[in-house]
Design an enzyme around this catalytic site. Structure first.
Site, PDB file in Angstrom:
ATOM      1  N   TYR A  51       0.627  -1.224  -0.020  1.00  0.00           N
ATOM      2  CA  TYR A  51       0.014  -0.227   0.085  1.00  0.00           C
ATOM      3  C   TYR A  51       0.841   1.337   0.159  1.00  0.00           C
ATOM      4  O   TYR A  51       1.804   1.680   0.883  1.00  0.00           O
ATOM      5  CB  TYR A  51      -0.835  -0.016   1.299  1.00  0.00           C
ATOM      6  CG  TYR A  51      -1.865  -1.005   1.307  1.00  0.00           C
ATOM      7  CD1 TYR A  51      -2.257  -1.887   0.254  1.00  0.00           C
ATOM      8  CD2 TYR A  51      -2.381  -1.237   2.392  1.00  0.00           C
ATOM      9  CE1 TYR A  51      -2.962  -2.830   0.352  1.00  0.00           C
ATOM     10  CE2 TYR A  51      -3.338  -2.387   2.583  1.00  0.00           C
ATOM     11  CZ  TYR A  51      -3.690  -3.271   1.492  1.00  0.00           C
ATOM     12  OH  TYR A  51      -4.758  -4.431   1.527  1.00  0.00           O
ATOM     13  N   GLY A 197     -13.915  -5.816   1.237  1.00  0.00           N
ATOM     14  CA  GLY A 197     -15.151  -5.625   0.238  1.00  0.00           C
ATOM     15  C   GLY A 197     -16.532  -5.765   0.686  1.00  0.00           C
ATOM     16  O   GLY A 197     -17.391  -6.042  -0.303  1.00  0.00           O
ATOM     17  N   ALA A 200     -18.966  -3.786  -1.014  1.00  0.00           N
ATOM     18  CA  ALA A 200     -18.951  -4.021  -2.657  1.00  0.00           C
ATOM     19  C   ALA A 200     -18.799  -2.804  -3.431  1.00  0.00           C
ATOM     20  O   ALA A 200     -19.557  -2.394  -4.337  1.00  0.00           O
ATOM     21  CB  ALA A 200     -20.294  -4.447  -2.895  1.00  0.00           C
ATOM     22  N   LYS A 201     -17.524  -1.988  -2.934  1.00  0.00           N
ATOM     23  CA  LYS A 201     -17.164  -0.818  -3.718  1.00  0.00           C
ATOM     24  C   LYS A 201     -17.922   0.144  -3.541  1.00  0.00           C
ATOM     25  O   LYS A 201     -17.988   1.214  -4.503  1.00  0.00           O
ATOM     26  CB  LYS A 201     -16.801  -1.354  -5.238  1.00  0.00           C
ATOM     27  CG  LYS A 201     -15.490  -2.135  -5.208  1.00  0.00           C
ATOM     28  CD  LYS A 201     -15.112  -2.330  -6.673  1.00  0.00           C
ATOM     29  CE  LYS A 201     -14.041  -3.163  -6.935  1.00  0.00           C
ATOM     30  NZ  LYS A 201     -13.846  -3.373  -8.479  1.00  0.00           N
ATOM     31  N   LEU A 204     -23.133  -1.202  -1.619  1.00  0.00           N
ATOM     32  CA  LEU A 204     -24.001  -1.592  -0.324  1.00  0.00           C
ATOM     33  C   LEU A 204     -23.914  -0.446   0.690  1.00  0.00           C
ATOM     34  O   LEU A 204     -24.306  -0.755   1.771  1.00  0.00           O
ATOM     35  CB  LEU A 204     -23.651  -2.804   0.092  1.00  0.00           C
ATOM     36  CG  LEU A 204     -23.781  -3.969  -0.720  1.00  0.00           C
ATOM     37  CD1 LEU A 204     -23.329  -5.225  -0.181  1.00  0.00           C
ATOM     38  CD2 LEU A 204     -25.386  -4.242  -1.161  1.00  0.00           C
TER      39      LEU A 204
END
Length: 305
Positions: A51, A197, A200-201, A204
């Site tokens: 990262y 996730g 869900a990006k 949601l």
């Protein structure tokens, strides 16, 4: 915040973990988010050497000074890179992992890492060599436990059968229920799931679908139309008692092998909302069953043998 045992280990991690990848490179802002998360009861912080090519570990290392005894720190290795150069290459060799842990420890300013994870993996890797590296690091005291971050069924199976992993990090959400196929298997072997996730990006989350780039072309097996229909159903049936974040996180946490959901935060307000959703919006068994009925149950089609 409730804490769950990670596998059969002595590590207990908060049901919401802070994912480091979304913190950015503004050290002051990132430190404020980490501080707020800890104050709100988050004890698990998850990062990776990849990262921001190590800078994320350095930021977290600075942010947690004086608070080490309150925290479980997880990071990952397996991607070889050189700071200042574009790209990286996969390297699960013992030599690389044992060098990578030294560099992560230095950036994090720690004497040991609580949970060291393989950041990916394929069935063609030298798996025994990789396992040997992690086992040696445990014996040396550089790490307390180790796990893998993978959604590949064949890779997961090999590590379950051949190593002493305590966790598997998997992409898992109401829109991606593929991991559920392996939950019983992991639970029987005393291995926890850490999810990523789970929003869900952003599909949601409480944001509108129109404002979420990931929804514009559908998501996994969901068409754009199907996403809109499902979101409408969720809003109509659950919005009075739950936020969308609450539904998303707590659907995942309702499954016994799941120890923690990892979510990033790019603002203090976002971490507050996420903590609130996990702590105060638990789902009933009936609600979980209903959510499972209206969401697809897909399975992995690749990497099975």
């Amino acid at each position: 915040m409730k804490k769950n045992q990670l596998g059969k280990s002595s590590l207990f991690i908060s049901e919401l973990g802070l994912g480091g990848m979304s913190l950015g490179t503004d050290w002051k802002k990132a430190t404020a988010i980490v501080d707020e998360a800890i104050d709100l009861g988050v004890n698990y912080i998850d990062t990776a050497d990849l990262y921001d090519f190590g800078e994320n570990e350095s930021i977290i290392g600075q942010a947690i000074q004086g608070k080490r005894d309150q925290l479980i720190i997880g990071t990952k290795a397996g991607n070889r890179f050189e700071k200042g150069k574009d790209g990286w290459e996969w390297d699960p060799s013992k030599a690389h992992i044992k060098q990578a842990v030294k560099e992560s420890l230095a950036r994090l300013n720690l004497d040991y890492i609580d949970l060291y994870q393989l950041h990916g993996g394929t069935i063609d890797d030298p798996i025994d060599e990789t396992i040997a590296a992690f086992e040696e690091l445990k014996k040396e005291g550089s790490i307390r436990e180790y796990g893998i971050s993978s959604i590949r069924p064949n890779v997961i199976k090999e590590y379950v059968e051949r190593s002493s992993i305590v966790s598997v990090m998997m992409q898992y959400s109401l829109l991606d229920r593929r991991p559920e196929e392996y939950f019983s298997y992991l639970q029987e072997n005393g291995i926890s799931v850490i999810t990523r996730g789970s929003l869900a990006k952003g599909i949601l989350s409480d944001r509108t679908l129109k404002s979420v780039d990931a929804a514009k072309d559908g998501y996994l097996s969901y068409s754009t139309k199907e996403l809109a229909q499902l979101k409408d159903i969720l809003m109509q049936n659950y919005a009075s008692a739950h936020s969308m974040n609450g539904l998303a996180f707590n659907y995942c946490l309702s499954h016994k092998p799941v120890a923690s959901v990892i979510s990033g935060a790019s603002s203090i307000e976002q971490i507050r909302q996420n903590v609130q959703a996990v702590k105060n919006e638990s789902l009933t068994e009936k609600e979980v069953d209903n959510l499972a009925r209206i969401a697809k149950q897909d399975s992995y089609s690749q990497h099975r043998v």
